[in-house]
Design a protein around this motif. Structure first.
Motif, PDB file in Angstrom:
ATOM      1  N   PHE A   1      -6.972   1.806   0.840  1.00  0.00           N
ATOM      2  CA  PHE A   1      -6.600   3.095   0.264  1.00  0.00           C
ATOM      3  C   PHE A   1      -5.269   3.602   0.820  1.00  0.00           C
ATOM      4  O   PHE A   1      -4.528   4.295   0.115  1.00  0.00           O
ATOM      5  CB  PHE A   1      -7.725   4.108   0.454  1.00  0.00           C
ATOM      6  CG  PHE A   1      -8.821   3.955  -0.553  1.00  0.00           C
ATOM      7  CD1 PHE A   1      -8.613   4.287  -1.882  1.00  0.00           C
ATOM      8  CD2 PHE A   1     -10.058   3.438  -0.187  1.00  0.00           C
ATOM      9  CE1 PHE A   1      -9.615   4.122  -2.823  1.00  0.00           C
ATOM     10  CE2 PHE A   1     -11.070   3.273  -1.125  1.00  0.00           C
ATOM     11  CZ  PHE A   1     -10.847   3.611  -2.447  1.00  0.00           C
ATOM     12  N   ALA A   2      -4.939   3.269   2.046  1.00  0.00           N
ATOM     13  CA  ALA A   2      -3.613   3.633   2.574  1.00  0.00           C
ATOM     14  C   ALA A   2      -2.517   2.911   1.797  1.00  0.00           C
ATOM     15  O   ALA A   2      -1.475   3.503   1.473  1.00  0.00           O
ATOM     16  CB  ALA A   2      -3.533   3.293   4.060  1.00  0.00           C
ATOM     17  N   ARG A   3      -2.743   1.640   1.489  1.00  0.00           N
ATOM     18  CA  ARG A   3      -1.749   0.891   0.714  1.00  0.00           C
ATOM     19  C   ARG A   3      -1.681   1.386  -0.721  1.00  0.00           C
ATOM     20  O   ARG A   3      -0.606   1.429  -1.321  1.00  0.00           O
ATOM     21  CB  ARG A   3      -2.060  -0.606   0.775  1.00  0.00           C
ATOM     22  CG  ARG A   3      -1.861  -1.185   2.171  1.00  0.00           C
ATOM     23  CD  ARG A   3      -1.992  -2.700   2.196  1.00  0.00           C
ATOM     24  NE  ARG A   3      -1.851  -3.194   3.562  1.00  0.00           N
ATOM     25  CZ  ARG A   3      -1.833  -4.480   3.897  1.00  0.00           C
ATOM     26  NH1 ARG A   3      -1.958  -5.406   2.948  1.00  0.00           N
ATOM     27  NH2 ARG A   3      -1.702  -4.841   5.164  1.00  0.00           N
ATOM     28  N   GLN A   4      -2.830   1.764  -1.270  1.00  0.00           N
ATOM     29  CA  GLN A   4      -2.807   2.333  -2.625  1.00  0.00           C
ATOM     30  C   GLN A   4      -1.990   3.619  -2.653  1.00  0.00           C
ATOM     31  O   GLN A   4      -1.199   3.853  -3.565  1.00  0.00           O
ATOM     32  CB  GLN A   4      -4.240   2.612  -3.095  1.00  0.00           C
ATOM     33  CG  GLN A   4      -4.313   3.006  -4.569  1.00  0.00           C
ATOM     34  CD  GLN A   4      -4.736   4.433  -4.819  1.00  0.00           C
ATOM     35  OE1 GLN A   4      -5.067   5.163  -3.879  1.00  0.00           O
ATOM     36  NE2 GLN A   4      -4.722   4.841  -6.062  1.00  0.00           N
ATOM     37  N   GLU A   5      -2.152   4.460  -1.638  1.00  0.00           N
ATOM     38  CA  GLU A   5      -1.384   5.707  -1.563  1.00  0.00           C
ATOM     39  C   GLU A   5       0.100   5.417  -1.431  1.00  0.00           C
ATOM     40  O   GLU A   5       0.939   6.096  -2.057  1.00  0.00           O
ATOM     41  CB  GLU A   5      -1.873   6.538  -0.389  1.00  0.00           C
ATOM     42  CG  GLU A   5      -1.386   7.987  -0.393  1.00  0.00           C
ATOM     43  CD  GLU A   5      -1.972   8.812  -1.520  1.00  0.00           C
ATOM     44  OE1 GLU A   5      -1.245   9.690  -2.034  1.00  0.00           O
ATOM     45  OE2 GLU A   5      -3.134   8.582  -1.896  1.00  0.00           O
ATOM     46  N   ALA A   6       0.460   4.399  -0.644  1.00  0.00           N
ATOM     47  CA  ALA A   6       1.867   4.035  -0.485  1.00  0.00           C
ATOM     48  C   ALA A   6       2.444   3.506  -1.795  1.00  0.00           C
ATOM     49  O   ALA A   6       3.572   3.856  -2.174  1.00  0.00           O
ATOM     50  CB  ALA A   6       2.016   2.992   0.621  1.00  0.00           C
ATOM     51  N   HIS A   7       1.685   2.670  -2.505  1.00  0.00           N
ATOM     52  CA  HIS A   7       2.136   2.166  -3.813  1.00  0.00           C
ATOM     53  C   HIS A   7       2.333   3.322  -4.790  1.00  0.00           C
ATOM     54  O   HIS A   7       3.337   3.378  -5.513  1.00  0.00           O
ATOM     55  CB  HIS A   7       1.119   1.180  -4.379  1.00  0.00           C
ATOM     56  CG  HIS A   7       1.225  -0.214  -3.847  1.00  0.00           C
ATOM     57  ND1 HIS A   7       2.134  -1.135  -4.313  1.00  0.00           N
ATOM     58  CD2 HIS A   7       0.521  -0.843  -2.879  1.00  0.00           C
ATOM     59  CE1 HIS A   7       1.987  -2.281  -3.665  1.00  0.00           C
ATOM     60  NE2 HIS A   7       1.012  -2.126  -2.775  1.00  0.00           N
ATOM     61  N   LEU A   8       1.370   4.240  -4.813  1.00  0.00           N
ATOM     62  CA  LEU A   8       1.463   5.370  -5.733  1.00  0.00           C
ATOM     63  C   LEU A   8       2.669   6.236  -5.400  1.00  0.00           C
ATOM     64  O   LEU A   8       3.402   6.670  -6.305  1.00  0.00           O
ATOM     65  CB  LEU A   8       0.179   6.188  -5.684  1.00  0.00           C
ATOM     66  CG  LEU A   8       0.114   7.402  -6.612  1.00  0.00           C
ATOM     67  CD1 LEU A   8       0.280   6.993  -8.069  1.00  0.00           C
ATOM     68  CD2 LEU A   8      -1.204   8.154  -6.418  1.00  0.00           C
ATOM     69  N   SER A   9       2.902   6.500  -4.136  1.00  0.00           N
ATOM     70  CA  SER A   9       4.055   7.310  -3.723  1.00  0.00           C
ATOM     71  C   SER A   9       5.363   6.667  -4.174  1.00  0.00           C
ATOM     72  O   SER A   9       6.294   7.361  -4.607  1.00  0.00           O
ATOM     73  CB  SER A   9       4.050   7.497  -2.203  1.00  0.00           C
ATOM     74  OG  SER A   9       2.930   8.256  -1.791  1.00  0.00           O
ATOM     75  N   ALA A  10       5.432   5.344  -4.087  1.00  0.00           N
ATOM     76  CA  ALA A  10       6.638   4.640  -4.516  1.00  0.00           C
ATOM     77  C   ALA A  10       6.845   4.767  -6.022  1.00  0.00           C
ATOM     78  O   ALA A  10       7.979   4.949  -6.493  1.00  0.00           O
ATOM     79  CB  ALA A  10       6.558   3.169  -4.109  1.00  0.00           C
ATOM     80  N   LEU A  11       5.771   4.699  -6.786  1.00  0.00           N
ATOM     81  CA  LEU A  11       5.874   4.842  -8.240  1.00  0.00           C
ATOM     82  C   LEU A  11       6.327   6.255  -8.613  1.00  0.00           C
ATOM     83  O   LEU A  11       7.158   6.438  -9.513  1.00  0.00           O
ATOM     84  CB  LEU A  11       4.527   4.530  -8.893  1.00  0.00           C
ATOM     85  CG  LEU A  11       4.036   3.079  -8.777  1.00  0.00           C
ATOM     86  CD1 LEU A  11       2.609   2.966  -9.292  1.00  0.00           C
ATOM     87  CD2 LEU A  11       4.958   2.135  -9.541  1.00  0.00           C
ATOM     88  N   VAL A  12       5.785   7.257  -7.925  1.00  0.00           N
ATOM     89  CA  VAL A  12       6.175   8.642  -8.187  1.00  0.00           C
ATOM     90  C   VAL A  12       7.645   8.850  -7.808  1.00  0.00           C
ATOM     91  O   VAL A  12       8.414   9.474  -8.553  1.00  0.00           O
ATOM     92  CB  VAL A  12       5.257   9.615  -7.434  1.00  0.00           C
ATOM     93  CG1 VAL A  12       5.778  11.049  -7.540  1.00  0.00           C
ATOM     94  CG2 VAL A  12       3.830   9.523  -7.972  1.00  0.00           C
ATOM     95  N   ALA A  13       8.051   8.326  -6.647  1.00  0.00           N
ATOM     96  CA  ALA A  13       9.439   8.464  -6.201  1.00  0.00           C
ATOM     97  C   ALA A  13      10.406   7.792  -7.156  1.00  0.00           C
ATOM     98  O   ALA A  13      11.568   8.212  -7.278  1.00  0.00           O
ATOM     99  CB  ALA A  13       9.586   7.880  -4.797  1.00  0.00           C
ATOM    100  N   ALA A  14       9.940   6.772  -7.870  1.00  0.00           N
ATOM    101  CA  ALA A  14      10.781   6.061  -8.838  1.00  0.00           C
ATOM    102  C   ALA A  14      10.893   6.812 -10.156  1.00  0.00           C
ATOM    103  O   ALA A  14      11.539   6.327 -11.099  1.00  0.00           O
ATOM    104  CB  ALA A  14      10.225   4.662  -9.077  1.00  0.00           C
TER     105      ALA A  14
END
Length: 232
Positions: free
Chosen positions: A79-92
């Motif tokens: 779930f930490a990695r999922q949150e990091a992936h999601l944050s990257a998608l939002v930042a993009a």
């Protein structure tokens, strides 16, 4: 357009929105992040499993993942990695509003109708995502999973949201895309319109819903009609 079955407009003194999949086109991003997190751990996360997590609070998601992948699955890392992936998608820049959000909120502004959010997302994610799309100042109350003891499908998030905008549940309108959210609103005694995103409504959900509509433009037409029929 609404479901084929006719329905009468009801008095509306407040509107309570779900967030993910209803206001924000975020569920596809969340699922992409789940798949990416799984891949980073060498685990295939199929789309059908991702859809089971739609609208489910964090504790429920953790239970579903644990049930599917066993007690040795690195849950917190996943779930930490999922949150990091999601944050990257939002930042993009990939987080966008769903169709009809701004016209509906503009109408509620003109009518001076209070509105709230009741979401299964955390406070930090909710505040960040709303700020990213410019909606952070457009609600009178925001109820997240951190603000309640029991998340959806329990009615607590919706009852809390109605209380915070000072309206009786039966005089509010709930807007939802997920099954658990629709069940929560119905259990709270709040009429709910379902606007499907990734999940098609089941017969059970259709029975609980005031209507099923294609998008928030159709919801706006209904709210206008309801306000004309039942002016404050």
């Amino acid at each position: 357009m609404p479901d084929a079955s006719p329905f009468q407009p009801r008095p509306i003194d407040g509107v309570i929105f779900d967030m993910d999949g209803l206001l924000l086109d975020s569920e596809t991003l969340a699922n992409e992040a789940l798949v990416g997190a799984g891949a980073s751990l060498g685990v295939d996360i199929p789309p059908a499993f991702c859809r089971r997590l739609v609208g489910v609070p964090a504790d429920g998601c953790r239970a579903l993942v644990r049930e599917a992948y066993g007690p040795d699955f690195p849950l917190e890392t996943f779930f930490a990695r999922q949150e990091a992936h999601l944050s990257a998608l939002v930042a993009a820049g990939r987080l966008v509003l769903k169709a009809g959000v701004e016209p509906l909120l503009d109408y509620l502004d003109r009518e001076c109708l209070p509105r709230a959010i009741a979401t299964s997302s955390s406070r930090s994610r909710t505040d960040h995502h709303l700020a990213q799309v410019g909606l952070d100042r457009r609600f009178d109350a925001i109820v997240t999973r951190d603000d309640v003891t029991r998340g959806k499908p329990d009615p607590e998030p919706y009852l809390t949201a109605a209380r915070r905008i000072g309206q009786a549940p039966e005089r509010c309108l709930a807007l939802e895309d997920s099954h658990s959210g629709a069940r929560a609103a119905h259990a709270a005694g709040i009429p709910v319109i379902v606007v499907p995103d990734l999940l098609d409504p089941t017969e059970d959900i259709r029975a609980k819903a005031l209507a099923v509509m294609d998008d928030l433009h159709a919801v706006l037409d209904y709210v206008r009609h309801a306000r004309a029929a039942h002016p404050s």
